[in-house]
Design a protein around this motif. Sequence first.
Motif, PDB file in Angstrom:
ATOM      1  N   SER A   5       0.934  -1.162   0.162  1.00 59.13           N
ATOM      2  CA  SER A   5       0.000  -0.129   0.074  1.00 59.13           C
ATOM      3  C   SER A   5       1.010   1.136   0.027  1.00 59.13           C
ATOM      4  CB  SER A   5      -0.922   0.094   1.218  1.00 59.13           C
ATOM      5  OG  SER A   5      -1.672  -1.091   1.510  1.00 59.13           O
ATOM      6  N   LEU A   6       0.437   2.295  -0.505  1.00 58.55           N
ATOM      7  CA  LEU A   6       1.203   3.619  -0.454  1.00 58.55           C
ATOM      8  C   LEU A   6       1.036   4.217   1.010  1.00 58.55           C
ATOM      9  CD1 LEU A   6       0.066   5.457  -3.865  1.00 58.55           C
ATOM     10  CD2 LEU A   6       2.466   4.347  -3.058  1.00 58.55           C
ATOM     11  N   LEU A   7       2.166   4.679   1.345  1.00 54.97           N
ATOM     12  CA  LEU A   7       2.288   5.580   2.518  1.00 54.97           C
ATOM     13  C   LEU A   7       2.680   6.904   2.200  1.00 54.97           C
ATOM     14  CD1 LEU A   7       2.272   5.713   5.643  1.00 54.97           C
ATOM     15  CD2 LEU A   7       4.522   5.016   5.730  1.00 54.97           C
ATOM     16  N   ILE A   8       1.884   7.850   2.593  1.00 55.48           N
ATOM     17  CA  ILE A   8       2.139   9.124   1.893  1.00 55.48           C
ATOM     18  C   ILE A   8       2.056  10.034   3.094  1.00 55.48           C
ATOM     19  CG2 ILE A   8       1.203  11.102   0.493  1.00 55.48           C
ATOM     20  CD1 ILE A   8      -0.203   8.829  -1.354  1.00 55.48           C
ATOM     21  N   ARG A   9       3.069  10.974   3.278  1.00 60.42           N
ATOM     22  CA  ARG A   9       3.203  12.142   4.130  1.00 60.42           C
ATOM     23  C   ARG A   9       2.477  13.220   3.475  1.00 60.42           C
ATOM     24  NH1 ARG A   9       6.298  14.016   8.867  1.00 60.42           N
ATOM     25  NH2 ARG A   9       5.187  16.174   9.156  1.00 60.42           N
ATOM     26  N   ASP A 115      -3.608  22.241  13.352  1.00 63.91           N
ATOM     27  CA  ASP A 115      -2.726  21.932  11.957  1.00 63.91           C
ATOM     28  C   ASP A 115      -1.328  21.682  12.563  1.00 63.91           C
ATOM     29  OD1 ASP A 115      -5.076  22.879  11.272  1.00 63.91           O
ATOM     30  OD2 ASP A 115      -4.271  24.286   9.897  1.00 63.91           O
ATOM     31  N   GLU A 116      -0.693  22.301  13.045  1.00 61.03           N
ATOM     32  CA  GLU A 116       0.994  22.310  13.276  1.00 61.03           C
ATOM     33  C   GLU A 116       1.308  21.031  14.437  1.00 61.03           C
ATOM     34  OE1 GLU A 116       2.627  23.730  11.214  1.00 61.03           O
ATOM     35  OE2 GLU A 116       1.056  24.608  10.505  1.00 61.03           O
ATOM     36  N   ASP A 117       0.330  20.711  15.229  1.00 61.30           N
ATOM     37  CA  ASP A 117       0.514  19.725  16.219  1.00 61.30           C
ATOM     38  C   ASP A 117       0.531  18.312  15.708  1.00 61.30           C
ATOM     39  OD1 ASP A 117       0.432  21.871  17.975  1.00 61.30           O
ATOM     40  OD2 ASP A 117      -1.886  21.362  18.276  1.00 61.30           O
ATOM     41  N   LEU A 118      -0.066  17.941  14.502  1.00 62.20           N
ATOM     42  CA  LEU A 118      -0.350  16.805  14.087  1.00 62.20           C
ATOM     43  C   LEU A 118       0.272  16.361  12.664  1.00 62.20           C
ATOM     44  CD1 LEU A 118      -3.975  16.629  15.100  1.00 62.20           C
ATOM     45  CD2 LEU A 118      -2.087  15.441  16.348  1.00 62.20           C
ATOM     46  N   ALA A 119       0.839  15.353  12.404  1.00 59.89           N
ATOM     47  CA  ALA A 119       1.370  15.009  11.252  1.00 59.89           C
ATOM     48  C   ALA A 119       0.343  14.119  10.627  1.00 59.89           C
ATOM     49  CB  ALA A 119       2.896  14.194  11.336  1.00 59.89           C
ATOM     50  N   ALA A 120       0.041  14.274   9.236  1.00 60.24           N
ATOM     51  CA  ALA A 120      -0.804  13.765   8.319  1.00 60.24           C
ATOM     52  C   ALA A 120      -0.206  12.586   7.651  1.00 60.24           C
ATOM     53  CB  ALA A 120      -1.904  14.685   7.768  1.00 60.24           C
ATOM     54  N   TRP A 121      -0.666  11.230   7.844  1.00 55.96           N
ATOM     55  CA  TRP A 121      -0.121  10.354   6.866  1.00 55.96           C
ATOM     56  C   TRP A 121      -1.336   9.419   6.325  1.00 55.96           C
ATOM     57  CZ3 TRP A 121       4.946   9.188   6.379  1.00 55.96           C
ATOM     58  CH2 TRP A 121       5.833   9.730   7.463  1.00 55.96           C
ATOM     59  N   MET A 122      -1.523   9.280   5.087  1.00 55.88           N
ATOM     60  CA  MET A 122      -2.291   8.648   4.410  1.00 55.88           C
ATOM     61  C   MET A 122      -1.758   7.199   3.742  1.00 55.88           C
ATOM     62  SD  MET A 122      -5.576   9.734   3.415  1.00 55.88           S
ATOM     63  CE  MET A 122      -6.957   8.660   3.187  1.00 55.88           C
ATOM     64  N   VAL A 123      -2.592   6.235   4.286  1.00 52.72           N
ATOM     65  CA  VAL A 123      -2.207   4.862   3.695  1.00 52.72           C
ATOM     66  C   VAL A 123      -3.380   4.644   2.613  1.00 52.72           C
ATOM     67  CG1 VAL A 123      -2.235   2.425   3.951  1.00 52.72           C
ATOM     68  CG2 VAL A 123      -1.151   4.160   5.640  1.00 52.72           C
ATOM     69  N   ILE A 124      -2.867   4.289   1.297  1.00 49.65           N
ATOM     70  CA  ILE A 124      -4.104   4.035   0.088  1.00 49.65           C
ATOM     71  C   ILE A 124      -3.799   2.823  -0.395  1.00 49.65           C
ATOM     72  CG2 ILE A 124      -4.687   4.954  -1.964  1.00 49.65           C
ATOM     73  CD1 ILE A 124      -3.518   7.569  -1.308  1.00 49.65           C
ATOM     74  N   ASP A 125      -4.967   1.957  -0.445  1.00 43.99           N
ATOM     75  CA  ASP A 125      -4.922   0.767  -0.953  1.00 43.99           C
ATOM     76  C   ASP A 125      -5.690   0.804  -2.434  1.00 43.99           C
ATOM     77  OD1 ASP A 125      -4.161  -0.209   1.286  1.00 43.99           O
ATOM     78  OD2 ASP A 125      -6.077   0.136   1.836  1.00 43.99           O
ATOM     79  N   GLY A 126      -5.316  -0.060  -3.310  1.00 45.64           N
ATOM     80  CA  GLY A 126      -6.076  -0.074  -4.357  1.00 45.64           C
ATOM     81  C   GLY A 126      -5.412   0.649  -5.707  1.00 45.64           C
ATOM     82  N   ASN A 127      -6.224   0.984  -6.726  1.00 44.40           N
ATOM     83  CA  ASN A 127      -5.669   1.514  -7.895  1.00 44.40           C
ATOM     84  C   ASN A 127      -6.307   2.616  -7.897  1.00 44.40           C
ATOM     85  OD1 ASN A 127      -8.128   1.134  -9.143  1.00 44.40           O
ATOM     86  ND2 ASN A 127      -7.441  -1.018  -9.879  1.00 44.40           N
ATOM     87  N   GLU A 128      -6.300   3.407  -9.228  1.00 42.24           N
ATOM     88  CA  GLU A 128      -6.463   4.701  -9.574  1.00 42.24           C
ATOM     89  C   GLU A 128      -7.523   4.726 -10.446  1.00 42.24           C
ATOM     90  OE1 GLU A 128      -3.310   7.185 -10.804  1.00 42.24           O
ATOM     91  OE2 GLU A 128      -1.880   6.740  -9.134  1.00 42.24           O
ATOM     92  N   THR A 165       6.986  13.338  16.976  1.00 41.75           N
ATOM     93  CA  THR A 165       7.395  11.921  16.961  1.00 41.75           C
ATOM     94  C   THR A 165       7.517  11.327  15.332  1.00 41.75           C
ATOM     95  OG1 THR A 165       5.179  11.073  17.451  1.00 41.75           O
ATOM     96  CG2 THR A 165       6.644  11.410  19.172  1.00 41.75           C
ATOM     97  N   ALA A 166       7.514  12.330  14.391  1.00 43.89           N
ATOM     98  CA  ALA A 166       7.248  11.861  12.893  1.00 43.89           C
ATOM     99  C   ALA A 166       8.208  10.697  12.572  1.00 43.89           C
ATOM    100  CB  ALA A 166       7.507  13.175  12.112  1.00 43.89           C
ATOM    101  N   PRO A 167       9.412  10.625  12.957  1.00 42.84           N
ATOM    102  CA  PRO A 167      10.347   9.523  12.313  1.00 42.84           C
ATOM    103  C   PRO A 167      10.117   8.359  12.750  1.00 42.84           C
ATOM    104  CG  PRO A 167      11.716  11.449  13.274  1.00 42.84           C
ATOM    105  CD  PRO A 167      10.167  11.862  13.754  1.00 42.84           C
ATOM    106  N   GLU A 168       9.222   8.101  13.803  1.00 42.52           N
ATOM    107  CA  GLU A 168       8.713   6.823  14.270  1.00 42.52           C
ATOM    108  C   GLU A 168       7.355   6.227  13.531  1.00 42.52           C
ATOM    109  OE1 GLU A 168       8.059   7.128  18.483  1.00 42.52           O
ATOM    110  OE2 GLU A 168      10.088   8.021  18.720  1.00 42.52           O
ATOM    111  N   HIS A 169       6.708   7.317  13.027  1.00 43.42           N
ATOM    112  CA  HIS A 169       5.357   7.000  12.480  1.00 43.42           C
ATOM    113  C   HIS A 169       5.233   5.819  11.331  1.00 43.42           C
ATOM    114  CE1 HIS A 169       4.033  11.423  13.442  1.00 43.42           C
ATOM    115  NE2 HIS A 169       4.530  10.717  14.780  1.00 43.42           N
ATOM    116  N   PRO A 170       6.069   5.661  10.515  1.00 40.16           N
ATOM    117  CA  PRO A 170       5.942   4.821   9.599  1.00 40.16           C
ATOM    118  C   PRO A 170       5.758   3.209  10.487  1.00 40.16           C
ATOM    119  CG  PRO A 170       7.464   6.232   8.610  1.00 40.16           C
ATOM    120  CD  PRO A 170       7.213   6.788   9.972  1.00 40.16           C
ATOM    121  N   SER A 171       6.580   3.051  11.252  1.00 46.98           N
ATOM    122  CA  SER A 171       6.713   1.616  11.905  1.00 46.98           C
ATOM    123  C   SER A 171       5.686   1.695  12.706  1.00 46.98           C
ATOM    124  CB  SER A 171       8.047   1.624  12.741  1.00 46.98           C
ATOM    125  OG  SER A 171       8.191   2.746  13.504  1.00 46.98           O
ATOM    126  N   VAL A 172       5.149   2.893  13.286  1.00 46.50           N
ATOM    127  CA  VAL A 172       3.806   2.968  14.289  1.00 46.50           C
ATOM    128  C   VAL A 172       2.672   2.398  13.431  1.00 46.50           C
ATOM    129  CG1 VAL A 172       2.261   4.275  15.463  1.00 46.50           C
ATOM    130  CG2 VAL A 172       4.830   4.744  16.000  1.00 46.50           C
TER     131      VAL A 172
END
Length: 342
Positions: A5-9, A115-128, A165-172
């Motif tokens: 799946s795509l992981l997008i910051r 806005d500035e407190d939270l990092a936004a990450w989107m995990v996307i499945d599937g096609n376009e 804690t952004a550097p840890e986010h992908p593993s979290v």
Amino acid sequence: MPSSSLLIRLPALSVVDLVGADATAILHNLTTNDVKKLTSESPNRFGLETFITNVRGKCLGHVVAFATENGYRMIGSPGVIATADSVSSMRQSQAIAEHADRYTIREDAAPVIRDEDLAAWMVIDGNEEPAQTTPSPRMTTQDGIDSYRLPWVKSGTLFLLPVETAPEHPSVIAERLGVESDSLVAGDENDFHAHRLAAGFPWFGIDLTDAHLPQEADRETQTISFTKGCYLGQETVARLDALGQVQKKLVRWKLSGLPAGTQPEADDKLRAQDAAADAKPVGRITSVGRINDQGEGLAMGYARRSHFEAGSVLAGSRLAEDVGEVTYTAEVLPPVRGESPE
């Protein structure tokens, strides 16, 4: 979940928490949907897509709202709109917060911009490939982590995590989803918008602005309650519903016939297929997705009433390298509807 799946910051989103004992009354008075239906009593709770309208019924904001323990959370695009003096601009979150403040007199309700407190990450499945339906909004809390299923994409999850804690986010995120980290393929903002176009979701500040009326977005079933009672701008929204169709509407187009390396751009104009080159445009592009090797892709924009029904075909033109001006077609796709809430 697919094998990868795509992981997008994403850039900082507009995230506004409206908190206080009277938050329900204030938000009800400012939004087009029936936010009183929302509840925070379940760890797996549904949300509502809604417009925040001004006194003239124009779209001051476009968010998905969820009930929280002490109020509501509104999530939307960063969105940039012009201020009253038309000289400067502000983010959607700031406009919403100032709007809520303006209409809170003695009530116990306060907007908090996150806005500035939270990092936004989107995990996307599937096609376009173009979607026919998109998921109903849902917020889930598990292991102390809030995740959101949103109609922004056909299938995916938004995570809002502490920015420090952004550097840890992908593993979290991988652990939260129960997958290996290497199954999450890094994507970028262009990937997100390509999937967003497939889902037919307008991005406030790009496809929608405070110059538009809610019905021009063609998302009445997802965003407007015509039975909820009074709210700011309701008279305009109700009158437009009673009178019938708007004169322009946001649509998705399937683009065809583009030479290799040729990409339409935002604000490109479209004309009726057999119209003369100097004929008045009947369409305007606001967002463009990826164009494949066959010269096909997706776009979003506004079509005039004469050409916004599914199947209507418009023509656009671009300058192509070593070829000169070329013409391509844009066929209106059926609108995407939301799933019924579970």
